[in-house]
Write a protein that holds these residues in place. Structure first.
Motif, mmCIF file in Angstrom:
data_model
loop_
_atom_site.group_PDB
_atom_site.id
_atom_site.type_symbol
_atom_site.label_atom_id
_atom_site.label_comp_id
_atom_site.label_asym_id
_atom_site.label_seq_id
_atom_site.Cartn_x
_atom_site.Cartn_y
_atom_site.Cartn_z
ATOM 1 N N PRO A 12 0.864 -1.249 0.059
ATOM 2 C CA PRO A 12 0.140 -0.073 -0.047
ATOM 3 C C PRO A 12 0.933 1.340 -0.137
ATOM 4 O O PRO A 12 1.865 1.332 0.780
ATOM 5 C CB PRO A 12 -0.611 -0.056 1.344
ATOM 6 C CG PRO A 12 -0.930 -1.465 1.434
ATOM 7 C CD PRO A 12 0.394 -2.244 1.114
ATOM 8 N N ARG A 13 0.468 2.185 -0.940
ATOM 9 C CA ARG A 13 1.205 3.512 -1.036
ATOM 10 C C ARG A 13 1.102 4.429 0.153
ATOM 11 O O ARG A 13 0.008 4.803 0.409
ATOM 12 C CB ARG A 13 1.006 4.160 -2.367
ATOM 13 C CG ARG A 13 1.622 3.187 -3.469
ATOM 14 C CD ARG A 13 1.092 3.477 -4.959
ATOM 15 N NE ARG A 13 1.565 2.940 -5.845
ATOM 16 C CZ ARG A 13 1.000 2.657 -6.802
ATOM 17 N NH1 ARG A 13 0.114 3.517 -7.600
ATOM 18 N NH2 ARG A 13 1.583 1.646 -8.028
ATOM 19 N N PRO A 14 2.171 4.904 0.818
ATOM 20 C CA PRO A 14 1.957 5.943 1.830
ATOM 21 C C PRO A 14 1.541 7.331 1.238
ATOM 22 O O PRO A 14 2.497 8.056 1.465
ATOM 23 C CB PRO A 14 3.384 5.789 2.481
ATOM 24 C CG PRO A 14 4.350 5.713 1.236
ATOM 25 C CD PRO A 14 3.496 4.608 0.584
ATOM 26 N N VAL A 15 0.399 7.401 0.833
ATOM 27 C CA VAL A 15 -0.232 8.598 0.075
ATOM 28 C C VAL A 15 -0.086 9.822 1.030
ATOM 29 O O VAL A 15 0.355 10.749 0.821
ATOM 30 C CB VAL A 15 -1.344 8.424 -0.502
ATOM 31 C CG1 VAL A 15 -1.971 9.672 -1.031
ATOM 32 C CG2 VAL A 15 -1.506 7.337 -1.528
ATOM 33 N N ILE A 16 -0.404 9.405 2.313
ATOM 34 C CA ILE A 16 -0.592 10.617 3.310
ATOM 35 C C ILE A 16 0.716 11.069 3.496
ATOM 36 O O ILE A 16 1.196 12.390 3.854
ATOM 37 C CB ILE A 16 -1.166 10.140 4.558
ATOM 38 C CG1 ILE A 16 -1.647 11.308 5.320
ATOM 39 C CG2 ILE A 16 -0.497 9.329 5.397
ATOM 40 C CD1 ILE A 16 -2.533 11.364 6.454
ATOM 41 N N GLY A 53 -5.465 11.827 3.911
ATOM 42 C CA GLY A 53 -5.349 11.030 2.641
ATOM 43 C C GLY A 53 -5.940 11.057 1.566
ATOM 44 O O GLY A 53 -5.332 10.553 0.431
ATOM 45 N N ASP A 54 -6.687 11.950 1.408
ATOM 46 C CA ASP A 54 -7.434 12.390 -0.112
ATOM 47 C C ASP A 54 -6.679 13.370 -0.604
ATOM 48 O O ASP A 54 -7.022 13.926 -1.671
ATOM 49 C CB ASP A 54 -8.895 12.711 0.379
ATOM 50 C CG ASP A 54 -9.659 11.652 0.955
ATOM 51 O OD1 ASP A 54 -9.342 10.556 0.504
ATOM 52 O OD2 ASP A 54 -10.635 11.747 1.687
ATOM 53 N N GLY A 55 -5.866 14.132 0.240
ATOM 54 C CA GLY A 55 -5.273 15.364 -0.518
ATOM 55 C C GLY A 55 -4.827 16.467 0.490
ATOM 56 O O GLY A 55 -5.062 16.059 1.654
ATOM 57 N N GLY A 56 -4.294 17.647 0.400
ATOM 58 C CA GLY A 56 -4.083 18.523 0.943
ATOM 59 C C GLY A 56 -4.044 19.884 0.472
ATOM 60 O O GLY A 56 -4.068 20.037 -0.923
ATOM 61 N N HIS A 57 -3.887 20.905 1.140
ATOM 62 C CA HIS A 57 -3.727 22.267 0.639
ATOM 63 C C HIS A 57 -3.267 23.175 1.685
ATOM 64 O O HIS A 57 -3.109 22.952 2.866
ATOM 65 C CB HIS A 57 -4.967 22.887 -0.126
ATOM 66 C CG HIS A 57 -5.985 23.080 0.848
ATOM 67 N ND1 HIS A 57 -7.122 22.283 1.580
ATOM 68 C CD2 HIS A 57 -6.283 24.202 1.885
ATOM 69 C CE1 HIS A 57 -7.783 22.787 2.380
ATOM 70 N NE2 HIS A 57 -7.406 24.117 2.491
#
Length: 254
Positions: free
Chosen positions: A81-85, A113-117
């Motif tokens: 599993p890719r550590p997206v966060i 985990g869904d993105g950031g800004h």
């Protein structure tokens, strides 16, 4: 029925200045950056091949530990599993660092985990594109190693550093390539063509610097000489093309 007289248009005393969309300008800049991409690419692979084959870079422990780190990360990226966060966190932190570097302020920082800004009072193409060419975790590893060297003998851990650099650089490269096709506004806001050319060039500059540092046989001076030589060859090639084109379109003399 009431008649409505058309409103008279005021003619400005001074003509409106001609404006050119910023994206057009950036695309033109990107076109002029393409030769530099080609020249630096040729220089990098020539220097790498020379160091690997003739100067036995492949025999050094640094090369093998760095390569081991790259391979380990590629296996993890494909099979786990890719550590997206973790990537998103580094992505947004890089934005923050470059905002501060440009003298701006950050008022909001969000990561999930869904993105950031982030919300900031300053933005430009360097701030927007920094996460795609600034390998935060690799530079953090070098910083930690450098600080630790001030207090303890870290020489026995040099090979471990190269392995960590291999992992973190591959982390940066794989996630960058994975995220670019996902309609990133960081790229589209400044023109996708310009952004891709600039990202490629900056990553190649950093990779070239890493090659010089890792190879005792390559110096920044010798690498610069190779760049100048390839630039000269490229200029001669362009000149030959222009001369051939000019001769081919000259009107015949009666």
């Amino acid at each position: 029925m009431r008649n409505v007289a058309p409103m008279a248009r005021r003619v400005p005393l001074h003509p409106m200045p001609l404006t050119v969309p910023t994206r057009w300008v950036k695309n033109i800049i990107a076109v002029f950056l393409l030769p530099w991409c080609a020249i630096l690419t040729q220089t990098f692979f020539t220097a790498f091949a020379r160091a690997t084959i003739h100067q036995h870079l492949w025999a050094g422990a640094e090369f093998w530990f760095f390569s081991l780190g790259v391979v380990l990360w590629l296996i993890a990226f494909v099979g786990l599993p890719r550590p997206v966060i973790l990537y998103v966190f580094g992505h947004e932190v890089t934005h923050v660092l470059w905002v501060w570097l440009m003298g701006g302020r950050v008022s909001k920082f969000r990561v999930s985990g869904d993105g950031g800004h982030i919300i900031t009072n300053r933005t430009n193409f360097l701030i927007a594109l920094a996460p795609y060419f600034f390998p935060l975790y690799s530079l953090l590893a070098i910083l930690v190693y450098g600080i630790a060297s001030l207090f303890v003998n870290v020489a026995p851990y040099g090979q471990l550093l190269y392995a960590i650099l291999g992992i973190t650089w591959a982390f940066h490269l794989t996630f960058t390539c994975w995220m670019i096709p996902k309609n990133q506004t960081d790229l589209s806001d400044h023109g996708t063509f310009f952004s891709l050319v600039f990202i490629y060039l900056m990553n190649l500059v950093l990779l070239s610097g890493l090659l010089v540092i890792a190879s005792p046989q390559i110096t920044f001076a010798s690498f610069g000489e190779d760049v100048v030589q390839n630039l000269r060859s490229f200029s001669q090639w362009i000149s030959a093309l222009l001369n051939a084109y000019t001769r081919g379109h000259q009107a015949p003399v009666q």
